[in-house]
Design a protein around this motif. Structure first.
Motif, short mmCIF file in Angstrom:
data_model
loop_
_atom_site.label_atom_id
_atom_site.label_comp_id
_atom_site.label_asym_id
_atom_site.label_seq_id
_atom_site.Cartn_x
_atom_site.Cartn_y
_atom_site.Cartn_z
N ASP A 161 0.81 -1.21 0.00
CA ASP A 161 0.00 0.00 0.00
C ASP A 161 0.85 1.27 0.00
O ASP A 161 0.49 2.27 -0.62
CB ASP A 161 -0.93 0.01 1.21
N PHE A 162 2.00 1.22 0.71
CA PHE A 162 2.81 2.43 0.79
C PHE A 162 3.39 2.81 -0.57
O PHE A 162 3.61 3.99 -0.87
CB PHE A 162 3.92 2.29 1.85
N VAL A 163 3.64 1.80 -1.43
CA VAL A 163 4.15 2.08 -2.77
C VAL A 163 3.04 2.71 -3.62
O VAL A 163 3.26 3.71 -4.31
CB VAL A 163 4.67 0.79 -3.44
N LYS A 164 1.85 2.14 -3.56
CA LYS A 164 0.71 2.70 -4.31
C LYS A 164 0.43 4.13 -3.86
O LYS A 164 0.22 5.03 -4.69
CB LYS A 164 -0.53 1.83 -4.10
N HIS A 165 0.43 4.33 -2.54
CA HIS A 165 0.16 5.66 -1.99
C HIS A 165 1.19 6.67 -2.47
O HIS A 165 0.84 7.80 -2.88
CB HIS A 165 0.14 5.60 -0.46
N TYR A 166 2.47 6.29 -2.41
CA TYR A 166 3.53 7.21 -2.81
C TYR A 166 3.38 7.59 -4.28
O TYR A 166 3.49 8.77 -4.64
CB TYR A 166 4.91 6.61 -2.55
N ARG A 167 3.12 6.62 -5.14
CA ARG A 167 3.03 6.89 -6.57
C ARG A 167 1.81 7.77 -6.90
O ARG A 167 1.88 8.62 -7.80
CB ARG A 167 2.98 5.58 -7.34
N GLN A 168 0.74 7.54 -6.20
CA GLN A 168 -0.46 8.36 -6.43
C GLN A 168 -0.21 9.82 -6.03
O GLN A 168 -0.73 10.75 -6.66
CB GLN A 168 -1.64 7.79 -5.64
N LYS A 169 0.59 10.00 -5.00
CA LYS A 169 0.80 11.34 -4.46
C LYS A 169 2.00 12.06 -5.08
O LYS A 169 1.97 13.28 -5.26
CB LYS A 169 0.98 11.24 -2.95
N HIS A 170 3.06 11.29 -5.44
CA HIS A 170 4.31 11.93 -5.86
C HIS A 170 4.79 11.53 -7.25
O HIS A 170 5.74 12.14 -7.76
CB HIS A 170 5.42 11.62 -4.85
N GLY A 171 4.23 10.49 -7.84
CA GLY A 171 4.70 10.08 -9.17
C GLY A 171 5.39 8.74 -9.14
O GLY A 171 5.53 8.09 -8.10
N PRO A 172 5.87 8.27 -10.32
CA PRO A 172 6.37 6.90 -10.45
C PRO A 172 7.74 6.63 -9.82
O PRO A 172 8.02 5.51 -9.42
CB PRO A 172 6.43 6.70 -11.97
N ARG A 173 8.59 7.65 -9.73
CA ARG A 173 9.94 7.40 -9.21
C ARG A 173 9.93 7.32 -7.69
O ARG A 173 9.42 8.23 -7.02
CB ARG A 173 10.90 8.50 -9.67
#
Length: 324
Positions: A161-173
C-alpha cells in the motif's frame, strides 16, 4: 541419455531402503514421512550414512570416494528423519535472524545514499565507476544497468500500500528509502557491491568490520544462505559455494578459528557471521543463545557412522566465544 529408473510406490521405496540395509523400526511412520516429505528430499539426509568406497585418487593423491547403495551398519530410518528435523529448525531460526539483518541493512543503505540524494540509486555517479560498469551475465550488460532493471521489476511488482500511496501522491519514481523496501537481499547485496568505497566502509565499520571487501563478501554469502533457507534446501553440512572472506588475523577474534580450507567451505562460518551481525543489530537479543541450544541438540544417530557439528565446520571450543 534415457532415464531408466521406474516410478515406485511409497511401499516399494521403503522396501528398497530396507533391502539396502536401512533399518525401519516403525513402518507406518516411515511411510508417512515418505508420503509427506518425499524420498528425494530425505535422501539428502540418509546420504551421509551410505557406505563410501575409494575409487581412485586426485592429482594431490587424495582419495576419491563414491557412495554405494548400501548403508553403514545399524543405520535407522529415524536417523535421517532426526537430521532432517534438526536442519529444518536450523533454517527457520536462521531465517528469523536474516530478516533482522536484511531490514537493518535496508535502513543503513537508504540512510547513507539518501543523505546524498533522494534518488541516488538511479544515478550512475553515485556508484564506484569500475564496479558499476563491470559486465555481468551472459549478455555482459553493465552491472549498474542490470541492477537497475532488476530493482525496477521488484518495485513494479510490489503490491504494498505504501508504494501505491507514494506513486499516487508523488509520481512513479521512488526515493531510495521507499524503493529499498521493495528489494530482496540479493538486490541489496548487489547494490552494496557497487557503492563507493567510503560508503561501503562506513556501513562495514558499523558492524565491526574494517575491510569493506570482507563485509561485501559477507553480504554475498548471507544472500546465498538466505536462498538456501528460502528454498528449504539442505544446509547443515553443505559445501558453501559463495564463501566469505575473513578479516585480518586478530581483527575479529572469533573469525580466527576458521582459517582452515575445510571450515571456510562449511556453513558454521555463516552461522558465526549471522550471530555477529545480529548482535550488532539487536545487542540485547537472546537469538544466539537459542541457536546454540539448538546446535547442542544435534541428533546422535544409531548408525555406526558418527556425525557431529564438526561436519558443519564447527571449530573446537566454539561455545566459548558464541555467547560472549
Amino acid at each position: 541419455m534415457a532415464y531408466d529408473r521406474p516410478w515406485k510406490s511409497f511401499q516399494e521405496q521403503l522396501a528398497l531402503l530396507t533391502e539396502r540395509g536401512l533399518q525401519v523400526g516403525d513402518e507406518s511412520a516411515a511411510l508417512e514421512y515418505l508420503e509427506r516429505v518425499g524420498y528425494y528430499r530425505l535422501s539428502a539426509y540418509w546420504y551421509p550414512f551410505r557406505v563410501f568406497e575409494t575409487v581412485g585418487h586426485d592429482q594431490h593423491d587424495r582419495p576419491i570416494t563414491q557412495a554405494m547403495d548400501q548403508f553403514v551398519l545399524d543405520t535407522q530410518f529415524v536417523d535421517a528423519v532426526r537430521l532432517y528435523l534438526f536442519d529444518k529448525e536450523l533454517r527457520l531460526r536462521l531465517t528469523d535472524a536474516l530478516e533482522r539483518i536484511e531490514i537493518a541493512l535496508r535502513v543503513d543503505i537508504a540512510y547513507r545514499l539518501g543523505e546524498q540524494d533522494a534518488f541516488s540509486h538511479l544515478h550512475r555517479v553515485t556508484f564506484h565507476n569500475s564496479f558499476a560498469r563491470k559486465p555481468v551475465g551472459e549478455k555482459r550488460i553493465e552491472a549498474f544497468v542490470s541492477w537497475q532493471g532488476h530493482a525496477k521489476r521488484l518495485e513494479d511488482r510490489s503490491k504494498e500500500d505504501f508504494v501505491k500511496h507514494y506513486r499516487q501522491k508523488h509520481g512513479p519514481r521512488l526515493p531510495v528509502w521507499v524503493a529499498v523496501e521493495t528489494w530482496d537481499f540479493g538486490t541489496l547485496s548487489h547494490l552494496f557491491a557497487m557503492m563507493k568505497v567510503p560508503d561501503q566502509s562506513h556501513i562495514a565499520r558499523k558492524y565491526g568490520v574494517q575491510d569493506w571487501k570482507v563485509f561485501q563478501s559477507w553480504l554475498r554469502s548471507l544472500n546465498y544462505l538466505r536462498n538456501v533457507c528460502a528454498h528449504h534446501s539442505r544446509l547443515w553440512n553443505r559445501n558453501v559455494i559463495d564463501q566469505p572472506r575473513l578479516p585480518k588475523p586478530g581483527e575479529i577474534a572469533w573469525c580466527d578459528a576458521f582459517r582452515d580450507e575445510q571450515r571456510l567451505a562449511r556453513p558454521f562460518l555463516l552461522l558465526g557471521i549471522v550471530r555477529h551481525m545480529t548482535l550488532v543489530v539487536c545487542p540485547n537479543t537472546g537469538w544466539h543463545r537459542r541457536l546454540q541450544a539448538h546446535l547442542e541438540r544435534f541428533p546422535v544417530p544409531h548408525s555406526r557412522r558418527r556425525l557431529s557439528l564438526e561436519d558443519m565446520g564447527a571449530p573446537p571450543g566454539w561455545e566459548r566465544w558464541w555467547t560472549e
